[in-house]
Design an enzyme around this catalytic site. Structure first.
Site, PDB file in Angstrom:
ATOM      1  N   ASN A  82      -0.832  -6.337   1.219  1.00 26.91           N
ATOM      2  CA  ASN A  82      -2.119  -5.671   1.424  1.00 26.91           C
ATOM      3  C   ASN A  82      -2.283  -4.635   0.312  1.00 26.91           C
ATOM      4  OD1 ASN A  82      -4.301  -4.219   2.282  1.00 26.91           O
ATOM      5  ND2 ASN A  82      -3.505  -3.792   4.334  1.00 26.91           N
ATOM      6  N   LYS A 115       0.843  -2.251   0.670  1.00 28.67           N
ATOM      7  CA  LYS A 115       1.651  -2.309   1.893  1.00 28.67           C
ATOM      8  C   LYS A 115       2.169  -3.728   2.010  1.00 28.67           C
ATOM      9  CE  LYS A 115      -1.348   0.846   4.442  1.00 28.67           C
ATOM     10  NZ  LYS A 115      -2.366   0.878   5.490  1.00 28.67           N
ATOM     11  N   ARG A 154      -4.198  -9.960   2.046  1.00 29.78           N
ATOM     12  CA  ARG A 154      -5.432  -9.435   2.623  1.00 29.78           C
ATOM     13  C   ARG A 154      -6.423  -9.237   1.469  1.00 29.78           C
ATOM     14  NH1 ARG A 154      -6.371  -3.727   5.800  1.00 29.78           N
ATOM     15  NH2 ARG A 154      -8.497  -4.191   6.413  1.00 29.78           N
ATOM     16  N   HIS A 173     -12.714  -5.264   8.398  1.00 27.46           N
ATOM     17  CA  HIS A 173     -11.757  -5.230   9.527  1.00 27.46           C
ATOM     18  C   HIS A 173     -11.771  -6.543  10.320  1.00 27.46           C
ATOM     19  CE1 HIS A 173     -12.135  -0.567   9.592  1.00 27.46           C
ATOM     20  NE2 HIS A 173     -11.020  -0.909   8.954  1.00 27.46           N
ATOM     21  N   ARG A 219     -15.274   9.147   4.770  1.00 24.68           N
ATOM     22  CA  ARG A 219     -16.583   8.504   4.517  1.00 24.68           C
ATOM     23  C   ARG A 219     -17.622   8.982   5.527  1.00 24.68           C
ATOM     24  NH1 ARG A 219     -13.980   2.744   4.799  1.00 24.68           N
ATOM     25  NH2 ARG A 219     -12.396   3.026   3.205  1.00 24.68           N
ATOM     26  N   GLU A 279      -2.865  -6.779  12.025  1.00 23.58           N
ATOM     27  CA  GLU A 279      -3.508  -7.583  10.978  1.00 23.58           C
ATOM     28  C   GLU A 279      -2.482  -8.409  10.203  1.00 23.58           C
ATOM     29  OE1 GLU A 279      -5.247  -3.733  10.158  1.00 23.58           O
ATOM     30  OE2 GLU A 279      -7.000  -4.759   9.350  1.00 23.58           O
TER      31      GLU A 279
HETATM   32  P1  ADP Z   1      -5.656   2.702   8.208  1.00 24.82           P
HETATM   33  O1  ADP Z   1      -7.148   2.619   8.386  1.00 24.82           O
HETATM   34  O2  ADP Z   1      -5.255   3.351   6.929  1.00 24.82           O
HETATM   35  O3  ADP Z   1      -4.921   1.427   8.535  1.00 24.82           O
HETATM   36  P2  ADP Z   1      -4.561   3.647  10.712  1.00 24.82           P
HETATM   37  O4  ADP Z   1      -5.135   2.556  11.539  1.00 24.82           O
HETATM   38  O5  ADP Z   1      -3.082   3.717  10.577  1.00 24.82           O
HETATM   39  O6  ADP Z   1      -5.229   3.763   9.294  1.00 24.82           O
HETATM   40  O7  ADP Z   1      -5.072   5.027  11.378  1.00 24.82           O
HETATM   41  C1  ADP Z   1      -4.860   6.266  10.772  1.00 24.82           C
HETATM   42  C2  ADP Z   1      -5.526   7.327  11.630  1.00 24.82           C
HETATM   43  O8  ADP Z   1      -4.924   7.304  12.932  1.00 24.82           O
HETATM   44  C3  ADP Z   1      -5.372   8.737  11.096  1.00 24.82           C
HETATM   45  O9  ADP Z   1      -6.599   9.442  11.177  1.00 24.82           O
HETATM   46  C4  ADP Z   1      -4.380   9.345  12.060  1.00 24.82           C
HETATM   47  O10 ADP Z   1      -4.583  10.719  12.222  1.00 24.82           O
HETATM   48  C5  ADP Z   1      -4.739   8.637  13.346  1.00 24.82           C
HETATM   49  N1  ADP Z   1      -3.673   8.809  14.332  1.00 24.82           N
HETATM   50  C6  ADP Z   1      -2.409   8.317  14.296  1.00 24.82           C
HETATM   51  N2  ADP Z   1      -1.707   8.771  15.369  1.00 24.82           N
HETATM   52  C7  ADP Z   1      -2.558   9.554  16.084  1.00 24.82           C
HETATM   53  C8  ADP Z   1      -2.435  10.326  17.278  1.00 24.82           C
HETATM   54  N3  ADP Z   1      -1.294  10.377  17.960  1.00 24.82           N
HETATM   55  N4  ADP Z   1      -3.521  11.009  17.717  1.00 24.82           N
HETATM   56  C9  ADP Z   1      -4.679  10.988  17.021  1.00 24.82           C
HETATM   57  N5  ADP Z   1      -4.852  10.292  15.887  1.00 24.82           N
HETATM   58  C10 ADP Z   1      -3.816   9.586  15.418  1.00 24.82           C
END
Ligand code: ADP
Length: 425
Positions: free
Chosen positions: A7, A14, A100, A190, A251, A396
């Site tokens: 990815n 990743k 991806r 997504h 964003r 994913e």
């Molecule tokens: P990406 O879109 O990069 O794949 P993720 O799906 O991993 O991102 O989501 C990242 C977001 O999830 C960040 O804003 C992070 O703060 C939030 N997040 C992760 N753990 C928690 C938690 N315990 N409580 C609130 N938000 C969380």
């Protein structure tokens, strides 16, 4: 089969190595053998971390000029003999790669085995999303270079789940020629996550896939919503690019487009400046002035930081609005499903997004919402709620591995790409 899932983002790579076969796919029991990432690619101080499942792995800082170098670093680790990945002592033990890919345009409506023509087609779409598409092309080329030209590689296009949208959903009300001439339309993103969650919901609730009517909220650094009707995408909040729709980490989401010419005139911003403003400096970060990370925002909001509280409230209100509008567009839904880093982990966001929706039969059980174990799937609606509220962790990478496995297997069975029929696609 051991599949490398890659990815490539604008400044990140990743990866996971996923072991799968027909039996594992059927039982949703694929195994992640190793995972890792490289961040801040393009800098002298790039970060890397890689580990075999169950081990400490390695991490550190080193120069990584571009995505090719990052992938080379990952491959060096796999080949080092020190990685300790079960069943994988070198790249030779990896049979295929799944990528991806951000954009498939209107040409690629499903996952596709990559040959020279497909690679050219993916490159041709770089103008639609240069920040991601270019590194993704580089990723495919790097795999050919380091794993051999003939290593089977599959492109899994993020928007392909959304190709079932109708023109009334995907067109913008600009003059029609702009769609014809520039392919300006809603593509949605997504999609790989939505496909996984739709299938998982169907399995968890014993619902035939063509009877699944749900609203999925994928909430991460980038966030979007998808109305899934009869197992297919009816509508989604991201558009021509991943900017439209929800308030996100950095964003802005939906915006009155006239703000842009106004800023060009009054704030002396050019196209690049506006792009930066809307994609990198807005959203939770822009409103709070603090952070793009929801954990920081929640913590600050609880301890009285007013703009963090405002950012959180704006984030959640936008969710409520989209749930309401999709609920109407779909003529009702069986469930609201939360996924992504925030959707899976934040009871605060889930509760606030559902606030006031009791009038539509969407009634969250606050105790269940708070007590749901992280990383698990569960229904958090009150027992008497007409509409269920699910949390379903997305995956994913597994979806990409499944597509890769299926396409390669079908290709081995002598089927052409065009004859390939994706499960539930
Ligand atoms: P990406 O879109 O990069 O794949 P993720 O799906 O991993 O991102 O989501 C990242 C977001 O999830 C960040 O804003 C992070 O703060 C939030 N997040 C992760 N753990 C928690 C938690 N315990 N409580 C609130 N938000 C969380």
């Amino acid at each position: 089969m051991n599949i490398l899932v890659l990815n490539c983002g604008s400044s990140t790579v990743k990866f996971q190595i996923i072991q799968t076969d027909l039996e594992m796919m059927k039982n949703d029991s694929e195994r992640c053998l190793a995972s890792g990432n490289c961040e801040k690619i393009g800098s002298e101080q790039a970060l890397y971390g890689m580990r075999a499942t169950g081990s400490e792995g390695i991490k550190g800082v080193r120069p990584l000029r571009d995505h090719r170098e990052a992938i080379c670093a990952i491959f060096d680790w796999i080949n080092s003999g020190q990685a300790g990945i079960e069943g994988v002592s070198s790249l030779k033990d990896i049979q295929a790669v799944g990528h991806r890919i951000l954009h498939g345009g209107e040409r690629f409506t499903k996952s596709t085995l990559i040959d020279d023509q497909v690679l050219q087609g993916i490159s041709d779409l770089i103008p639609l999303g240069p920040l991601h598409q270019r590194p993704q092309v580089m990723g495919i080329q790097a795999c050919r270079e380091f794993m051999g030209h003939d290593i089977p590689q599959v492109a899994v296009f993020d928007p392909s789940f959304h190709t079932t949208m109708r023109p009334i959903n995907y067109l913008y009300a600009l003059p029609y020629e702009y769609y014809e001439r520039y392919q300006i339309r809603r593509y949605g993103f997504h999609g790989t996550s939505y496909r996984y969650v739709t299938q998982k919901y169907a399995a968890l609730t014993n619902t035939p896939i063509d009877k699944v009517n749900i609203i999925i909220l994928h909430l991460g650094n980038g966030s979007s919503v998808c109305a899934v009707k009869e197992g297919k995408c009816l509508d989604t909040s991201m558009g021509f690019t991943p900017l439209e729709g929800l308030v996100m980490g950095t964003r802005c989401g939906d915006l009155d487009a006239s703000i842009l010419p106004f800023l060009m005139e009054h704030a002396q911003l050019d196209g690049k400046g506006l792009d930066d403003l809307m994609n990198k400096k807005s959203g939770l970060l822009g409103i709070s002035g603090l952070s793009s990370d929801m954990r920081d925002i929640e913590e600050a909001a609880v301890s009285g930081h007013e703009r963090a509280k405002l950012a959180l409230d704006m984030f959640c209100l936008r969710l409520t609005k989209y749930i309401g509008s999709y609920f109407a567009e779909m003529h009702g839904a069986q469930a609201i499903v939360f996924t992504g880093g925030i959707g899976q982990n934040s009871p605060i966001v889930r509760a606030q997004a559902c606030e006031g929706l009791e009038c539509m039969g969407i009634d969250i059980d606050l105790a269940l919402n708070d007590s749901l174990k992280r990383g698990t799937a569960g229904d958090i609606a009150r027992a008497d709620s007409r509409v269920k509220i699910w949390v379903i962790p997305t995956n994913e990478e597994v979806m990409i591995a499944r597509d890769t496995f299926t396409i390669i297997r079908n290709a081995e069975c002598g089927m052409r790409n065009s004859e390939f029929v994706m499960r539930n696609a």
